[in-house]
Design an enzyme around this catalytic site. Structure first.
Site, short mmCIF file in Angstrom:
data_model
loop_
_atom_site.label_atom_id
_atom_site.label_comp_id
_atom_site.label_asym_id
_atom_site.label_seq_id
_atom_site.Cartn_x
_atom_site.Cartn_y
_atom_site.Cartn_z
CG HIS A 263 27.54 10.67 73.63
ND1 HIS A 263 28.29 11.60 72.96
CD2 HIS A 263 28.08 9.47 73.34
CE1 HIS A 263 29.24 10.97 72.28
NE2 HIS A 263 29.14 9.68 72.50
CD GLU A 264 27.30 6.13 75.12
OE1 GLU A 264 27.16 5.37 74.14
OE2 GLU A 264 28.36 6.73 75.36
CG HIS A 267 26.73 6.28 69.98
ND1 HIS A 267 27.43 6.48 68.83
CD2 HIS A 267 27.50 6.81 70.97
CE1 HIS A 267 28.57 7.11 69.10
NE2 HIS A 267 28.64 7.32 70.40
CD GLU A 293 31.68 9.93 69.45
OE1 GLU A 293 31.30 8.76 69.37
OE2 GLU A 293 31.75 10.54 70.52
#
Ligand code: ZN
Length: 494
Positions: A263-264, A267, A293
């Site tokens: 997830h990170e 980003h 997101e």
């Protein structure tokens, strides 16, 4: 106009310097600073924010922005967008009475510790008077900042995701309510019990090692980014060349660090893949919360929970955790990482039930801001709605209305961006799949082709355009929630 542009650029260099200081100090506070460090309250930080505030409220700067705004048709598209945004920020700030703003800042800083206490002690009444005042301010804010296009709750929504208003979100959440609520009830009818192999200890250093491997798989450029530990995983960036990720490792929840890492890094790729020419402007970094997101959830859910991805990388995971994953098949592993269940807490929810948690908050905020629902009635209303959507009732306000910190900070209008991101991810996936076979591309061992598509269609613009504009350029249409609901129903019907 030339003089105004020159002044603007000179002042922007200073503003960016303070943004950079803030970036470094915040990072340090979250990662390396000693637990009892008082940096947040320090004199140095106070001076820093005071000086940076002076720069953006400097009458000469305002004047330069006003001149550029009235000549915006003569600016290049990046500068034009930046001036439009800056002009709006300045005029919005001026519309809020100074004494109200000061009182509100004091209120929210006092509200936070009270909120934490109320949550710990399961005592909504403790927090209620603070929340009432916060809501009162937010309602007034919608009046001060109202325009011909933006009124009521739309004013707040626009602050977090420009150009997304109730008309758009209603369409989205109505579709979720009609199609997803019955589906979720059916899909989660049988409670999920995690298999024994998944709840045994997984060595933290090995989790870290595997997360490093994942960052390589995702082609995160380590020469322009770093990774550290923090309480809650997050990503922050300053331009394309300084992007920082954190993670957290729990021995008995190995999948938490694995999916946080994906997830990170999602980003982080958005930040790293912006057009380098935007460094040094205010248009660096992602375009909005929702679009950011959409990138992290694209990698985490669409790619990171797929069979195609793990067919390639499960052997490596199995090799890393030879003892724990001995005899656990790829099918069993996939079943576990895609399990769905009814749960009370948003941040622990799975991919399928997650948007319903957000929908609940959206409906509540809408009613609260319009004055239809009062703060004192929140716990009761929360539990009723929760029961209606999930078929289970929170046993306490701690796991109900008090679970999220956002309202203590006055962040009304923020929540919907969380669900919007997932929905945009599906819309992008639909169009990406028209251009190439995504699953097949993963056989190469990296996400390079996916990265390239996202760079070309989303990342390169940074925040030099509005998020809805970028989505239209990438997909040829406006936001359309159907792709997301189709994706979820299709995936979890199997
Ligand atoms: Zn995120």
């Amino acid at each position: 106009m030339e003089k105004a542009l020159e002044f603007y650029k000179k002042q922007r260099r200073k503003i960016l310097m303070f943004k950079y200081l803030d970036f470094v100090v915040s990072w340090d506070m979250e990662t390396d600073a000693a637990e009892n460090s008082i940096m947040a309250d320090s004199e140095q930080v106070a001076v820093m924010s005071e000086m940076s505030y002076q720069l953006v409220t400097d009458p000469d700067f305002e004047q330069a922005v006003a001149v550029l705004y009235s000549n915006r048709d003569r600016l290049d598209s990046v500068m034009r967008h930046e001036i439009e945004v800056t002009y709006k920020n300045i005029s919005d700030t001026k519309k809020i009475p100074q004494d109200e703003y000061t009182a509100y800042s004091e209120l929210t800083s006092k509200a936070y510790p009270v909120y934490v206490k109320a949550k710990t002690e399961n005592n909504f009444e403790l927090f209620r008077p603070y929340l009432e005042k916060i809501v009162d301010f937010c309602r007034k804010q919608t009046k001060w900042l109202a325009t011909d296009d933006l009124q009521g709750y739309d004013v707040l929504l626009d602050m977090y995701e420009p150009h997304y208003n109730q008309a758009k979100y209603d369409k989205f959440f109505d579709a979720l309510r009609t199609r997803l609520v019955p589906f979720v009830k059916q899909a989660t009818a049988k409670p999920y019990v995690a298999p024994k192999w998944a709840v045994q200890p997984f060595e933290e250093d090995k989790q870290k090692e595997f997360c490093e491997y994942l960052r390589d798989v995702m082609c995160f450029d380590k020469s322009r980014g770093i990774m550290k530990l923090s309480e809650h995983p997050f990503t922050s960036g300053f331009g394309t060349d300084d992007v920082r990720i954190t993670n957290h490792y729990y021995a008995n929840k190995f999948d938490s660090s694995v999916f946080s890492a994906i997830h990170e890094t999602g980003h982080a790729l958005y930040e790293q893949q912006c057009d380098k020419a935007l460094n040094g402007t205010l248009s660096y970094g992602g375009a909005s919360l929702g679009l950011h997101e959409s990138q992290s959830r694209f990698y985490e859910n669409v790619i990171g929970r797929s069979r195609a991805f793990w067919t390639v990388h499960y052997p490596k995971l199995q090799q890393t955790f030879a003892r724990q994953l001995k005899g656990v098949s790829l099918d069993e592993f996939l079943k576990h990482i895609n399990n769905v269940q009814r749960s009370f807490v948003r941040t622990e929810a799975d991919e399928l039930t997650y948007p319903l948690h957000v929908m609940l908050r959206y409906e509540i905020e809408k009613k609260v801001i319009s004055g239809e629902l009062e703060v004192k009635d929140l716990p009761k209303y929360w539990n009723e709605k929760f029961t209606e959507y999930f078929g289970i009732t929170p046993k306490s306000d701690t796991e109900g209305v008090l679970q999220d910190v956002h309202w203590a900070y006055g962040n009304f209008g923020y929540f919907p961006t969380y669900a919007l991101g997932s929905a945009i991810a599906s819309q992008l996936y639909h169009y990406m799949s028209k251009d190439f076979n995504v699953e097949q591309s993963l056989q190469s061992g990296t996400t390079a082709q996916v990265n390239e598509w996202l760079k070309e269609h989303v990342h390169k613009y940074g925040s030099s355009k509005y998020p809805d504009e970028i989505l239209r350029l990438a997909t040829g249409e406006d936001f359309n929630p159907d792709y997301y609901i189709d994706y979820l129903i299709d995936k979890y019907s199997k």
